[in-house]
Design a protein around this motif. Structure first.
Motif, mmCIF file in Angstrom:
data_model
loop_
_atom_site.group_PDB
_atom_site.id
_atom_site.type_symbol
_atom_site.label_atom_id
_atom_site.label_comp_id
_atom_site.label_asym_id
_atom_site.label_seq_id
_atom_site.Cartn_x
_atom_site.Cartn_y
_atom_site.Cartn_z
ATOM 1 N N VAL A 178 -3.076 2.069 -3.879
ATOM 2 C CA VAL A 178 -2.567 3.445 -3.838
ATOM 3 C C VAL A 178 -3.720 4.402 -3.558
ATOM 4 O O VAL A 178 -4.784 4.292 -4.162
ATOM 5 C CB VAL A 178 -1.882 3.835 -5.168
ATOM 6 C CG1 VAL A 178 -1.431 5.295 -5.139
ATOM 7 C CG2 VAL A 178 -0.706 2.924 -5.481
ATOM 8 N N THR A 179 -3.467 5.340 -2.651
ATOM 9 C CA THR A 179 -4.415 6.399 -2.366
ATOM 10 C C THR A 179 -3.703 7.733 -2.548
ATOM 11 O O THR A 179 -2.601 7.916 -2.041
ATOM 12 C CB THR A 179 -4.943 6.298 -0.913
ATOM 13 O OG1 THR A 179 -5.569 5.033 -0.741
ATOM 14 C CG2 THR A 179 -5.929 7.410 -0.602
ATOM 15 N N GLY A 180 -4.328 8.638 -3.286
ATOM 16 C CA GLY A 180 -3.797 9.982 -3.480
ATOM 17 C C GLY A 180 -4.625 10.981 -2.692
ATOM 18 O O GLY A 180 -5.853 10.957 -2.761
ATOM 19 N N SER A 203 0.827 -1.194 0.000
ATOM 20 C CA SER A 203 0.000 0.000 0.000
ATOM 21 C C SER A 203 0.867 1.252 0.000
ATOM 22 O O SER A 203 1.920 1.277 0.640
ATOM 23 C CB SER A 203 -0.886 -0.012 1.249
ATOM 24 O OG SER A 203 -1.631 1.160 1.365
ATOM 25 N N LEU A 204 0.395 2.275 -0.726
ATOM 26 C CA LEU A 204 1.026 3.602 -0.723
ATOM 27 C C LEU A 204 -0.043 4.648 -0.471
ATOM 28 O O LEU A 204 -1.149 4.559 -1.010
ATOM 29 C CB LEU A 204 1.660 3.929 -2.077
ATOM 30 C CG LEU A 204 2.874 3.178 -2.550
ATOM 31 C CD1 LEU A 204 3.259 3.673 -3.938
ATOM 32 C CD2 LEU A 204 4.027 3.367 -1.599
ATOM 33 N N ARG A 205 0.316 5.658 0.312
ATOM 34 C CA ARG A 205 -0.502 6.863 0.437
ATOM 35 C C ARG A 205 0.368 8.010 -0.046
ATOM 36 O O ARG A 205 1.453 8.240 0.499
ATOM 37 C CB ARG A 205 -0.938 7.097 1.876
ATOM 38 C CG ARG A 205 -2.055 6.201 2.301
ATOM 39 C CD ARG A 205 -2.695 6.697 3.598
ATOM 40 N NE ARG A 205 -3.673 5.728 4.044
ATOM 41 C CZ ARG A 205 -3.472 4.880 5.040
ATOM 42 N NH1 ARG A 205 -2.353 4.891 5.714
ATOM 43 N NH2 ARG A 205 -4.420 4.031 5.376
ATOM 44 N N ILE A 206 -0.126 8.708 -1.053
ATOM 45 C CA ILE A 206 0.616 9.822 -1.635
ATOM 46 C C ILE A 206 -0.098 11.115 -1.263
ATOM 47 O O ILE A 206 -1.269 11.303 -1.590
ATOM 48 C CB ILE A 206 0.692 9.697 -3.164
ATOM 49 C CG1 ILE A 206 1.296 8.356 -3.554
ATOM 50 C CG2 ILE A 206 1.480 10.865 -3.756
ATOM 51 C CD1 ILE A 206 1.189 8.046 -5.028
ATOM 52 N N ALA A 225 4.127 4.130 3.254
ATOM 53 C CA ALA A 225 3.937 2.828 2.625
ATOM 54 C C ALA A 225 3.870 1.708 3.644
ATOM 55 O O ALA A 225 4.348 1.830 4.765
ATOM 56 C CB ALA A 225 5.090 2.554 1.656
ATOM 57 N N LEU A 281 6.672 1.784 -9.936
ATOM 58 C CA LEU A 281 6.018 0.592 -9.398
ATOM 59 C C LEU A 281 6.066 -0.597 -10.347
ATOM 60 O O LEU A 281 6.020 -1.745 -9.899
ATOM 61 C CB LEU A 281 4.554 0.902 -9.047
ATOM 62 C CG LEU A 281 4.364 1.900 -7.910
ATOM 63 C CD1 LEU A 281 2.897 2.264 -7.781
ATOM 64 C CD2 LEU A 281 4.907 1.342 -6.609
ATOM 65 N N LEU A 289 4.972 7.432 -11.161
ATOM 66 C CA LEU A 289 4.604 6.349 -10.250
ATOM 67 C C LEU A 289 4.491 5.013 -10.979
ATOM 68 O O LEU A 289 4.981 3.988 -10.492
ATOM 69 C CB LEU A 289 3.291 6.701 -9.551
ATOM 70 C CG LEU A 289 2.920 5.871 -8.343
ATOM 71 C CD1 LEU A 289 3.966 5.998 -7.252
ATOM 72 C CD2 LEU A 289 1.561 6.298 -7.824
ATOM 73 N N ILE A 294 5.112 10.428 0.815
ATOM 74 C CA ILE A 294 4.561 9.088 0.584
ATOM 75 C C ILE A 294 4.852 8.218 1.792
ATOM 76 O O ILE A 294 5.985 8.113 2.259
ATOM 77 C CB ILE A 294 5.182 8.414 -0.668
ATOM 78 C CG1 ILE A 294 4.798 9.202 -1.926
ATOM 79 C CG2 ILE A 294 4.721 6.961 -0.789
ATOM 80 C CD1 ILE A 294 5.386 8.653 -3.205
#
Length: 132
Positions: A108-110, A77-80, A127, A101, A97, A125
């Protein structure tokens, strides 16, 4: 739970902020990566653009993952976070990205935000990954 603290010497010292760059939950082999920003070891931003900062943030993320015994392929998981309206930057962020990746394809959440770690910080970011 037993945890292992990760603080690679190539990155800024996170201890004065009361944190680590990452923490490994050794029981579940899960890595929780703190928000990575475009800071050098002296807490200075090196690039004034979202594109440049995103590239540097991804480099820092790679450093933390490797120091943790993991890699981009093990991202879950990533939060940007981007300063401003996220949608205004999606065209800039998405190609960088996607190249970074490759086939990893984590969740992924932006998120657009009003502020980040410093006035100069435009991208952050965080993770979650697993060990190799």
């Amino acid at each position: 739970m037993k945890k292992q603290l990760i603080n690679p010497p190539q990155l800024y010292d996170a201890r004065p902020f009361g944190m680590s760059q990452a923490v490994i939950d050794t029981a579940s082999a899960t890595i929780y990566v703190s928000g990575q920003v475009d800071w050098d070891v002296n807490h200075q931003v090196s690039c004034p653009t979202v594109e440049g900062q995103l590239s540097n943030v991804l480099t820092n993320l790679t450093v933390v993952l490797e120091a943790s015994g993991s890699s981009v392929e093990n991202l879950l998981s990533l939060r940007i976070y981007v300063r401003g309206e996220f949608g205004d930057f999606i065209g800039t962020i998405a190609p960088i990205l996607a190249q970074f990746l490759a086939e990893s394809r984590p969740a992924v959440t932006g998120i657009g935000v009003a502020s980040l770690a410093s006035k100069e910080t435009l991208v952050e970011i965080e993770a979650i990954a697993t060990l190799k």
